[in-house]
Scaffold this active site. Structure first.
Site, PDB file in Angstrom:
ATOM      1  N   HIS A 193       0.822  -1.204   0.000  1.00 32.09           N
ATOM      2  CA  HIS A 193       0.000   0.000   0.000  1.00 32.09           C
ATOM      3  C   HIS A 193       0.858   1.257   0.000  1.00 32.09           C
ATOM      4  O   HIS A 193       0.457   2.295  -0.543  1.00 32.09           O
ATOM      5  CB  HIS A 193      -0.941  -0.011   1.205  1.00 32.09           C
ATOM      6  N   ARG A 300     -11.156  -5.847 -10.395  1.00 26.43           N
ATOM      7  CA  ARG A 300     -10.992  -6.991  -9.488  1.00 26.43           C
ATOM      8  C   ARG A 300     -12.189  -7.078  -8.555  1.00 26.43           C
ATOM      9  O   ARG A 300     -12.627  -6.073  -8.001  1.00 26.43           O
ATOM     10  CB  ARG A 300      -9.713  -6.834  -8.656  1.00 26.43           C
ATOM     11  N   ARG A 335     -13.275  -9.187 -13.840  1.00 30.07           N
ATOM     12  CA  ARG A 335     -12.678 -10.502 -13.606  1.00 30.07           C
ATOM     13  C   ARG A 335     -13.443 -11.232 -12.524  1.00 30.07           C
ATOM     14  O   ARG A 335     -13.727 -10.659 -11.463  1.00 30.07           O
ATOM     15  CB  ARG A 335     -11.213 -10.346 -13.185  1.00 30.07           C
ATOM     16  N   GLU A 436      -2.531 -16.093 -17.964  1.00 27.78           N
ATOM     17  CA  GLU A 436      -1.545 -15.865 -16.904  1.00 27.78           C
ATOM     18  C   GLU A 436      -0.836 -17.150 -16.504  1.00 27.78           C
ATOM     19  O   GLU A 436       0.016 -17.149 -15.613  1.00 27.78           O
ATOM     20  CB  GLU A 436      -2.220 -15.234 -15.676  1.00 27.78           C
ATOM     21  N   ASN A 459       1.827 -10.290 -14.564  1.00 29.47           N
ATOM     22  CA  ASN A 459       2.370 -10.481 -13.213  1.00 29.47           C
ATOM     23  C   ASN A 459       2.523 -11.969 -12.895  1.00 29.47           C
ATOM     24  O   ASN A 459       3.588 -12.437 -12.494  1.00 29.47           O
ATOM     25  CB  ASN A 459       1.463  -9.819 -12.174  1.00 29.47           C
ATOM     26  N   ARG A 470       7.791 -13.080  -6.909  1.00 24.30           N
ATOM     27  CA  ARG A 470       8.328 -11.728  -7.011  1.00 24.30           C
ATOM     28  C   ARG A 470       8.195 -10.927  -5.729  1.00 24.30           C
ATOM     29  O   ARG A 470       8.753  -9.832  -5.636  1.00 24.30           O
ATOM     30  CB  ARG A 470       7.665 -10.971  -8.162  1.00 24.30           C
TER      31      ARG A 470
END
Length: 576
Positions: A193, A300, A335, A436, A459, A470
């Site tokens: 954040h 999302r 999504r 993905e 990602n 990651r």
């Protein structure tokens, strides 16, 4: 003598200013055994601290200036909701009552258990939400311990760089009002954040710079390069001149971006590129349109399911989706649920044992097909919202044609069911696939015959292809969007979409990174979806590009057999 330090650059910009450290003070959590007669009083003390922490956050929220992007206030709202979450309140009260321990020790047990759950989550973005648990619990602890966190107070007009172990969303908002020039933190990642807020506020930031508080002295002059992730302490005159010139160039560049808001994203040779936004809240839609986004490439839905003991109802979901669809004039891609088996999304279902590798377990479309009622409720709400605008449904983590067919059958059955009930739905709701998983990219020619559109989620595609996490500090240096295998998978997916005459977008972070715009144009990508704040810069790169030349150059570089030669050719794309 100058000192050169490196972290993770998460918000671009050059700042030359002096250090002000944010002294959090280490929390020394006592643990003591309570007498039976003290238990109820201790519970009252905990509830009072929780109430005071809530009041503090509401005070911060009231100070947010009007016109600030909606996602900034949303971070504070998230922490306020978490303060009331039963997983914190009820569990801590139970520890006090059952184990006869003080509130501080009970809250620490609650926090440790919750963080252990978040650390097992497969999605990198959701896994970093353990930071929210840390921040919320620390705020309550500080009230209990009467150890309030002291923010540095700006004196005069001189800019400063805040250096801290970590910074909460509430701290960032307060520091931004003091016109802090930049942030440097010892912890955090690009999905934290801290990083997201810094980008939204346009404040240069570096995270993950270990020992920053020890290595940087209070009041010393430093240079912060938020793009490269570099800090230069006690710079000499040569370094100062270099970075001041770079600052001037960046300021001129940003001023030029504002003039692009009403301009179409058309390349020098006349190729129109569709720029879309990734959003999480209805308020984000306004910012997206102001920056010239033509629609939403990714909305999302996981946030409807988190931080609550029950599942969202069909009507509750309908209300959320309807606000999103109504907020944008362009198309909206929503999504479906992308949670995993490691997350408790059904309060009536036993979670079972934690999987050894949740990233490869029951998540996203796999979970939805295993829990058809969960999926059916969401699909019904989506279809009901589709009558309000142009909406399409995207299925995450599809790895084979059978999953696409099963999910499409559930959606078709829900459509027939709604029509049988006399409810209105959109005339043409496209069903697409999020690419993905490497298997999906390799099978994209087959999937393209059955999907209405593709969206590449770089990602996950990158980390699954390279077998690295990651957000793991030990291996994230291996996360490489330019790895030849990654580029081949992206190229194959775009070609499969073109062969089947279906649109292909990209909604991963690569799409919003100007370093990769020309490469992606050369690969044939014509739909980019990104954070609203990135739209204008990507548009600038598109307007300056010659797509025809880029496609010829990228076709050549994909045939390279030497890694360095490929990287040299990629660098040369900036001139095309």
């Amino acid at each position: 003598m100058s000192l050169w330090l490196s972290g993770v650059g998460v918000s671009r910009g050059i700042v030359i200013a002096r250090v002000q450290k944010l002294h959090a003070g280490e929390l020394d959590i006592p643990e003591r055994t309570l007498a039976p007669g003290d238990i109820e009083g201790e519970i009252v003390r905990f509830v009072g601290a929780q109430r005071r922490a809530r009041e503090q956050l509401r005070e911060v929220r009231e100070k947010i200036p009007a016109g600030t992007p909606g996602d900034i206030a949303a971070f504070i709202d998230t922490h306020i909701l978490m303060l009331d979450d039963r997983s914190i309140t009820d569990t801590t009260v139970a520890h006090i009552r059952n184990q006869h321990i003080n509130a501080e020790a009970a809250l620490r047990k609650t926090k440790d258990a919750l963080i252990a759950v978040f650390e097992q989550m497969d999605d990198p973005y959701l896994r970093t939400r353990k930071d929210d648990v840390e921040h919320v619990c620390a705020r309550i602890q500080r009230v209990l311990l009467k150890s309030e966190r002291q923010l540095p107070q700006k004196s005069g007009a001189e800019p400063y760089v805040t250096v801290a172990d970590d910074i909460t969303p509430a701290d960032i908002i307060l520091l931004a009002q003091q016109h802090v020039a930049a942030f440097v933190t010892e912890y955090g990642g690009p999905l934290s954040h801290t990083a997201i807020l810094a980008r939204s506020l346009g404040i240069p930031a570096i995270v993950g710079l270990r020992d920053a508080r020890r290595l940087l002295r209070e009041g010393e002059e430093i240079i912060v390069d938020g793009e490269a992730g570099h800090v230069l302490a006690t710079p000499d005159d040569i370094a100062l001149d270099f970075y001041r010139a770079k600052q001037r160039r960046q300021a001129q560049y940003r001023a030029g971006l504002v003039r692009l808001r009403g301009r179409a994203a058309v390349s020098r040779d006349g190729v129109h590129v569709k720029l879309l936004a990734n959003i999480e809240l209805p308020e984000d839609a306004r910012v997206a349109e102001e920056n010239g986004a033509e629609g939403v490439g990714l909305y999302r839905t996981e946030f409807l399911y988190m931080n609550r003991p029950d599942l969202p109802s069909e009507d509750e979901q309908l209300d959320a989706y309807a606000r999103i669809v109504s907020a944008m004039s362009g198309p909206i891609t929503i999504r479906t649920l992308d949670l995993g088996a490691d997350k408790q999304v059904d309060s009536g279902r036993s979670p079972g044992p934690t999987p050894n590798n949740p990233a490869l377990g029951l998540r996203a479309i796999r979970l939805c097909l295993k829990e058809p009622e969960l999926f059916r409720t969401q699909v019904r709400a989506l279809l009901r919202a589709s009558r309000l605008g142009r909406m399409q449904i995207m299925l995450p983590m599809i790895s084979n044609l059978q999953e696409l067919r099963q999910a499409s059958a559930v959606i078709a059955a829900a459509r027939d069911e709604l029509l049988g009930e006399g409810r209105e739905i959109g005339d043409d709701v496209a069903i697409g696939v999020m690419i993905e998983v490497p298997a999906a990219a390799l099978a994209s020619p087959m999937l393209a015959r059955h999907a209405r559109f593709f969206s590449i989620g770089t990602n996950d595609l990158i980390q699954y292809t390279l077998a690295i996490d990651r957000v793991d500090d030990e291996v994230n240096y291996l996360y490489d969007p330019l790895h030849p295998a990654v580029l081949q998978l992206i190229s194959r997916t775009i070609e499969a979409g073109a062969g089947a005459d279906i649109p292909v977008a990209m909604c991963g972070e690569m799409a919003g990174d100007p370093r990769y715009t020309r490469l992606l144009l050369g690969l044939g990508l014509t739909e980019f979806s990104m954070h609203p704040a990135s739209v204008l810069e990507i548009k600038r790169n598109i307007i300056d590009a010659d797509v025809g030349r880029l496609r010829a150059a990228v076709a050549e570089l994909l045939r390279c057999t030497e890694l360095q030669e490929m990287r040299d050719r990629i660098a040369a794309l900036d001139e095309m």
